[in-house]
Design a protein around this motif. Sequence first.
Motif, PDB file in Angstrom:
ATOM      1  N   LEU C  32       0.840  -1.202   0.000  1.00  0.00           N
ATOM      2  CA  LEU C  32       0.000   0.000   0.000  1.00  0.00           C
ATOM      3  C   LEU C  32       0.873   1.248   0.000  1.00  0.00           C
ATOM      4  O   LEU C  32       0.628   2.197  -0.752  1.00  0.00           O
ATOM      5  CB  LEU C  32      -0.915  -0.027   1.230  1.00  0.00           C
ATOM      6  CG  LEU C  32      -1.861   1.151   1.394  1.00  0.00           C
ATOM      7  CD1 LEU C  32      -2.874   1.165   0.273  1.00  0.00           C
ATOM      8  CD2 LEU C  32      -2.580   1.076   2.734  1.00  0.00           C
ATOM      9  N   PHE C  33       1.921   1.256   0.826  1.00  0.00           N
ATOM     10  CA  PHE C  33       2.829   2.408   0.875  1.00  0.00           C
ATOM     11  C   PHE C  33       3.487   2.646  -0.479  1.00  0.00           C
ATOM     12  O   PHE C  33       3.645   3.776  -0.923  1.00  0.00           O
ATOM     13  CB  PHE C  33       3.912   2.171   1.942  1.00  0.00           C
ATOM     14  CG  PHE C  33       3.452   2.446   3.348  1.00  0.00           C
ATOM     15  CD1 PHE C  33       2.121   2.736   3.616  1.00  0.00           C
ATOM     16  CD2 PHE C  33       4.343   2.416   4.407  1.00  0.00           C
ATOM     17  CE1 PHE C  33       1.689   2.980   4.906  1.00  0.00           C
ATOM     18  CE2 PHE C  33       3.925   2.665   5.710  1.00  0.00           C
ATOM     19  CZ  PHE C  33       2.596   2.947   5.958  1.00  0.00           C
ATOM     20  N   ILE C  34       3.881   1.543  -1.117  1.00  0.00           N
ATOM     21  CA  ILE C  34       4.521   1.679  -2.434  1.00  0.00           C
ATOM     22  C   ILE C  34       3.558   2.345  -3.406  1.00  0.00           C
ATOM     23  O   ILE C  34       3.911   3.294  -4.111  1.00  0.00           O
ATOM     24  CB  ILE C  34       4.957   0.286  -2.958  1.00  0.00           C
ATOM     25  CG1 ILE C  34       6.195  -0.177  -2.189  1.00  0.00           C
ATOM     26  CG2 ILE C  34       5.241   0.331  -4.453  1.00  0.00           C
ATOM     27  CD1 ILE C  34       6.656  -1.572  -2.548  1.00  0.00           C
ATOM     28  N   PHE C  35       2.314   1.878  -3.396  1.00  0.00           N
ATOM     29  CA  PHE C  35       1.338   2.463  -4.318  1.00  0.00           C
ATOM     30  C   PHE C  35       1.055   3.926  -3.959  1.00  0.00           C
ATOM     31  O   PHE C  35       0.899   4.778  -4.839  1.00  0.00           O
ATOM     32  CB  PHE C  35       0.058   1.624  -4.313  1.00  0.00           C
ATOM     33  CG  PHE C  35      -0.836   1.911  -5.474  1.00  0.00           C
ATOM     34  CD1 PHE C  35      -0.334   1.942  -6.764  1.00  0.00           C
ATOM     35  CD2 PHE C  35      -2.184   2.168  -5.296  1.00  0.00           C
ATOM     36  CE1 PHE C  35      -1.143   2.217  -7.849  1.00  0.00           C
ATOM     37  CE2 PHE C  35      -3.010   2.439  -6.371  1.00  0.00           C
ATOM     38  CZ  PHE C  35      -2.484   2.462  -7.644  1.00  0.00           C
ATOM     39  N   MET C  36       1.024   4.233  -2.654  1.00  0.00           N
ATOM     40  CA  MET C  36       0.833   5.625  -2.222  1.00  0.00           C
ATOM     41  C   MET C  36       1.923   6.520  -2.802  1.00  0.00           C
ATOM     42  O   MET C  36       1.657   7.629  -3.255  1.00  0.00           O
ATOM     43  CB  MET C  36       0.904   5.720  -0.699  1.00  0.00           C
ATOM     44  CG  MET C  36      -0.381   5.371   0.022  1.00  0.00           C
ATOM     45  SD  MET C  36      -0.054   5.389   1.805  1.00  0.00           S
ATOM     46  CE  MET C  36      -1.651   4.874   2.419  1.00  0.00           C
ATOM     47  N   MET C  37       3.164   6.048  -2.771  1.00  0.00           N
ATOM     48  CA  MET C  37       4.269   6.860  -3.272  1.00  0.00           C
ATOM     49  C   MET C  37       4.160   7.072  -4.785  1.00  0.00           C
ATOM     50  O   MET C  37       4.445   8.149  -5.295  1.00  0.00           O
ATOM     51  CB  MET C  37       5.617   6.198  -2.937  1.00  0.00           C
ATOM     52  CG  MET C  37       5.961   6.213  -1.465  1.00  0.00           C
ATOM     53  SD  MET C  37       5.973   7.880  -0.759  1.00  0.00           S
ATOM     54  CE  MET C  37       4.699   7.708   0.487  1.00  0.00           C
ATOM     55  N   ILE C  38       3.740   6.009  -5.497  1.00  0.00           N
ATOM     56  CA  ILE C  38       3.592   6.148  -6.954  1.00  0.00           C
ATOM     57  C   ILE C  38       2.508   7.174  -7.271  1.00  0.00           C
ATOM     58  O   ILE C  38       2.687   8.046  -8.121  1.00  0.00           O
ATOM     59  CB  ILE C  38       3.269   4.776  -7.600  1.00  0.00           C
ATOM     60  CG1 ILE C  38       4.482   3.851  -7.473  1.00  0.00           C
ATOM     61  CG2 ILE C  38       2.888   4.943  -9.058  1.00  0.00           C
ATOM     62  CD1 ILE C  38       4.248   2.425  -7.929  1.00  0.00           C
ATOM     63  N   VAL C  39       1.389   7.089  -6.548  1.00  0.00           N
ATOM     64  CA  VAL C  39       0.311   8.057  -6.793  1.00  0.00           C
ATOM     65  C   VAL C  39       0.749   9.455  -6.346  1.00  0.00           C
ATOM     66  O   VAL C  39       0.456  10.453  -7.014  1.00  0.00           O
ATOM     67  CB  VAL C  39      -0.989   7.616  -6.077  1.00  0.00           C
ATOM     68  CG1 VAL C  39      -2.035   8.713  -6.141  1.00  0.00           C
ATOM     69  CG2 VAL C  39      -1.527   6.356  -6.694  1.00  0.00           C
ATOM     70  N   ALA C  40       1.492   9.538  -5.241  1.00  0.00           N
ATOM     71  CA  ALA C  40       1.956  10.848  -4.772  1.00  0.00           C
ATOM     72  C   ALA C  40       2.819  11.512  -5.838  1.00  0.00           C
ATOM     73  O   ALA C  40       2.680  12.703  -6.124  1.00  0.00           O
ATOM     74  CB  ALA C  40       2.737  10.694  -3.470  1.00  0.00           C
ATOM     75  N   LEU C  41       3.680  10.723  -6.452  1.00  0.00           N
ATOM     76  CA  LEU C  41       4.559  11.267  -7.492  1.00  0.00           C
ATOM     77  C   LEU C  41       3.738  11.724  -8.702  1.00  0.00           C
ATOM     78  O   LEU C  41       3.976  12.806  -9.257  1.00  0.00           O
ATOM     79  CB  LEU C  41       5.556  10.172  -7.894  1.00  0.00           C
ATOM     80  CG  LEU C  41       6.878  10.603  -8.519  1.00  0.00           C
ATOM     81  CD1 LEU C  41       7.620  11.556  -7.613  1.00  0.00           C
ATOM     82  CD2 LEU C  41       7.729   9.366  -8.802  1.00  0.00           C
ATOM     83  N   THR C  42       2.777  10.905  -9.098  1.00  0.00           N
ATOM     84  CA  THR C  42       1.892  11.284 -10.203  1.00  0.00           C
ATOM     85  C   THR C  42       1.193  12.601  -9.880  1.00  0.00           C
ATOM     86  O   THR C  42       1.101  13.498 -10.726  1.00  0.00           O
ATOM     87  CB  THR C  42       0.809  10.199 -10.428  1.00  0.00           C
ATOM     88  OG1 THR C  42       1.423   8.927 -10.370  1.00  0.00           O
ATOM     89  CG2 THR C  42       0.123  10.374 -11.749  1.00  0.00           C
ATOM     90  N   ALA C  43       0.720  12.715  -8.650  1.00  0.00           N
ATOM     91  CA  ALA C  43      -0.009  13.908  -8.242  1.00  0.00           C
ATOM     92  C   ALA C  43       0.927  15.117  -8.112  1.00  0.00           C
ATOM     93  O   ALA C  43       0.526  16.246  -8.394  1.00  0.00           O
ATOM     94  CB  ALA C  43      -0.730  13.657  -6.920  1.00  0.00           C
ATOM     95  N   GLN C  44       2.172  14.872  -7.700  1.00  0.00           N
ATOM     96  CA  GLN C  44       3.127  15.983  -7.654  1.00  0.00           C
ATOM     97  C   GLN C  44       3.302  16.570  -9.049  1.00  0.00           C
ATOM     98  O   GLN C  44       3.393  17.774  -9.228  1.00  0.00           O
ATOM     99  CB  GLN C  44       4.481  15.502  -7.110  1.00  0.00           C
ATOM    100  CG  GLN C  44       4.488  15.353  -5.594  1.00  0.00           C
ATOM    101  CD  GLN C  44       5.835  14.880  -5.073  1.00  0.00           C
ATOM    102  OE1 GLN C  44       6.592  14.215  -5.762  1.00  0.00           O
ATOM    103  NE2 GLN C  44       6.118  15.225  -3.821  1.00  0.00           N
TER     104      GLN C  44
END
Lengths: 407, 290, 328
Positions: C32-44
């Motif tokens: 879940l954390f890994i996916f959060m980081m991927i989405v966070a980067l996309t959103a950044q």
Amino acid sequence: MKTLMNSVSRRTLLQTGGALAATLAAPGLVRAQAPTVKIGLLQPMTGAFANDGDLAKIGAEYAIKEINDAGGIKALGGAKLELLVGDSRSNAEAGAQATEQLQADGAAIVVGGFASGIAMTGTQAAARYELPFIIDCAVSDALMTRNLKNVFRFNPSFSMAADVALKNLVLINDASGKAAKTVAIVHEDGLLGSGLAKLMQARLPELGFEVVETISHPTPARDMNNVVLRLRSLQPDLIIPSHYFNEFVLFARTLQQQRVKPKGIYALFGGAASSYKFVSEFPEAAEGVMDVNHWGDPKNPTNDKLMAAVKDAGKFYAYNTPINYSVIQVAAQALEFAKSADRGAINEALSKNEFDSGIMPYGKSKFDATGQNVNALPLNTQVQGGQIKVIYPDQFAQAKPKFPANG
Amino acid sequence: MYSPIIIFEALANGLMLGAVYALIALGLTLIYGVLHIVNFAHGALLTVAMYAIWLAFEKFGLDPYLAILIVTPLMFALGYALQRFIIGPSSHGSDNGILLVTLGLSIVIQNLLLAGFSSDTLTIATDYAFGVVPIGPLLLSLPRVIGLGVSLLTALLLWFVLNRTDIGKAIRAVAKERLGASLVGINVAHVYAMTFALGTACLAIAAGLLMPTFYVSPTTGAAFVLVAFTIVVLGGMGSILGALIGGLLIGVVEAVFSLFLGDSLGQIGIFLIFILVLLVKPTGLFGARG
Amino acid sequence: MTKNFELILALAFLALLAVLALVGLPGNILNLFIFMMIVALTAQGWNMLGGYGGLSSFGHAAFFGTGAYTTTILQTTFGINAWIGLVCGVALGALVGALIGFLSFRAGLKGSYFALITLAFAEVLRILANSWDFTGGASGMMVSLKNSFWDLQFADRRYFFLILVVFVVLGLFLTRWLERSAFGAYLIALRENDQAAQALGVDIFRIKMQAITLSAAITSLAGCLYVQNFLFIDANVAYGSWISIEALFAAIVGGAGTIAGPLIGSVLLLGLGEITKSFSGGIPGIDLVVFGIILVLCVAFAPNGVRGYVADLYRRRMNRPPSSPKIV
């Protein structure tokens, strides 16, 4: 740093493994309360494929109940099975996350996957834990090329299904005195339809058929009029559609509307002849349609019981139910062979033994080195007189094929 | 090459299907023109209307066309309530707020439908669904012909409401000059809700026209949303006439492209037109503002 | 709450996640954390253009997918190493961004018009990727499992998570840099009033072009990293609207046009999605209904994003006047 990480991961692994072993290795100690083994079911319970998930769950629950009522897993002191449902939300990332969740909740084995994309990421996630994963009905050939030791596929692959479909088509056509010469292929543009269409397009000419047209359409489709208009202008003897239920509904209704009557419709996965829903709602459009699909052995009495269970749930029977019923049966046998809920032992049991195939017409299921069930086989069905009848292969057949369907 | 009959029939089909697309786009463009919001809940609301039509048929034996008369006021009320009590207050008038709220609503609606109706694909079987209207050598589908007629009638009715009634005048006033309208005593929140309600009511009619030949499941509306956006852009955001002509045009374009390129790649045609219109004439065919 | 304080808090939070991961997390939480980081980067990435520039895109999937497909094709078809694939993916993603930007900004598109044209571009790419052979057509593409640093795949996923955290930290610093730079000031100026900015001599076309290129580059980086984790893409995963929506959801819910907004948003949304799963009560869909309702409530009570809400609370406690609500 590296040693720290390794030691930590080994420790956590040992802890969970130990806990699991402790609960399972205790049959002698707690006789009154037999331990349970958790089986994960990865299915799309929400999103575009939610109906498939519902039907699969009915089959899986039925199998679990049957096994538990018969005394559970005998090799584990009568351990009861418990079903954990992981919702893949009809998409690939959620499929991976749901598999991780099943692993965290202590599943000893996971079955399901349904669509190839979800099965792809789900099995990948399971591979990290060597968690045994038996795929129920995802067909992509690529799934079994990854050399993952924990992944097994119960159902026939794409190319196996296409082989059977072509072989039986030739038999049916020869019996009719080669009534069909020209063929049109209509397929959805996803993995399922496009893949099958490509195989068909390549191999039909070798078998003496002329492919006059290959038409693809998106899922979901809004309209089939233009597809049917093209067919009306080409007048093929045989139409080979390959798409999901909703699109088949539109397609068949539009054919009827536009008075297009080919000599036969030979659907690959998901035509009328594998859908009781379609047959009951559109009997006229369904009559005579042939289908190649995952299908339960009609002569097995459990098949009728499953049909009743699906009807009680207010749903219409489709292949998801028998296939998930059977895949749970295979999982239970694997536990019997492994004599433990240890993952390594289950994986080994799955790769070394032969299994009764539940109510699927696979004879003895046997998984080869890639994990594919070599005896998996789709059946040919046809709607005859408002009933779905198996027409091939002969040992399962309930009726002779009627082709040309329209006289 | 196809015979002329096939081509004519494809064109006629495109026109008739396009009319129903136009009806869906009408609601979207009306809401955009007045509230300046892109309503992402439009597809989910269409699904709601389709379920309502199905329920009327299944539980009360009402013909889908007759059911329109009952479902339309219900959808009108639903639309009014959604805008007045949920979208309006919670979005604080910001674009991003509206975007999120309408997207959030569509998630809620779609999954409420899933929980309530389960995931089954539902259809309606009527005697006339397979009927045809022969016009010369052409065989036109009866439900589609009815769809064309009713869509045109609805557009006319909507035009009448907007131009000849008090609420219509208020809507147009708010669309042109929100602040001025509120200064002369027009209740802007009410007018917004009425607009949203009218746009949602159009979906009830579209649903009634679709159900005799289509199916409904919790995700069905999504299939029509993108094409409706395209029509709104093509016709000019906020233009009723534009949505009507745009819908008919897109229907024909889709038919021609899919006849010659296949349905999959045919969809590209729609998006290319969409992009071209935005690049060359962003106001669309009949858009008012620049 | 000063900007630097916000940055430090975000860094501290990421450090905490990293420590937690190192100490040992259950696999599902780590995933879940890994996916959060991927989405966070996309959103950044989305935030650069949509948050600071006020140009909300509905089609960031176009960049995400281009990054994902580029690195996949380079690795599988040409046997090129994943890091070079990643660099090429980012470059090509940025190029697609520049191209879409050039066409749309030339035509002067903004607001809903810009949003819809980005959506249309992403859809065209999706349909093409679904039918072309070199993108694997409808069967999609698989990156084969090879655990090594150069393949950017790790038997121990904590390494991969740490790499993701490093990228998100870089994203945070980049955003902080943007806020201080002249470029960022122009970008914010054209968000608030582009005509005034132009009248003051700002080359708004150039600023917008730079913004979309930067934005696309970051989002395509996220696409590349997505592939390295899931090892499979098809047209609907890479170019599907889900990721465009995920990106704008995370950025706006967290706080558009703020440093930590995208990170806060992705952690909250994905975390919430997992938590609500336990509310379903056995009826499929109920969990997502709860999720949707919370989302709407979020917008209703935190119109400036969760980041803005927290900042207002902090200010109130310090007895300072609240920030005026900003309409992005």
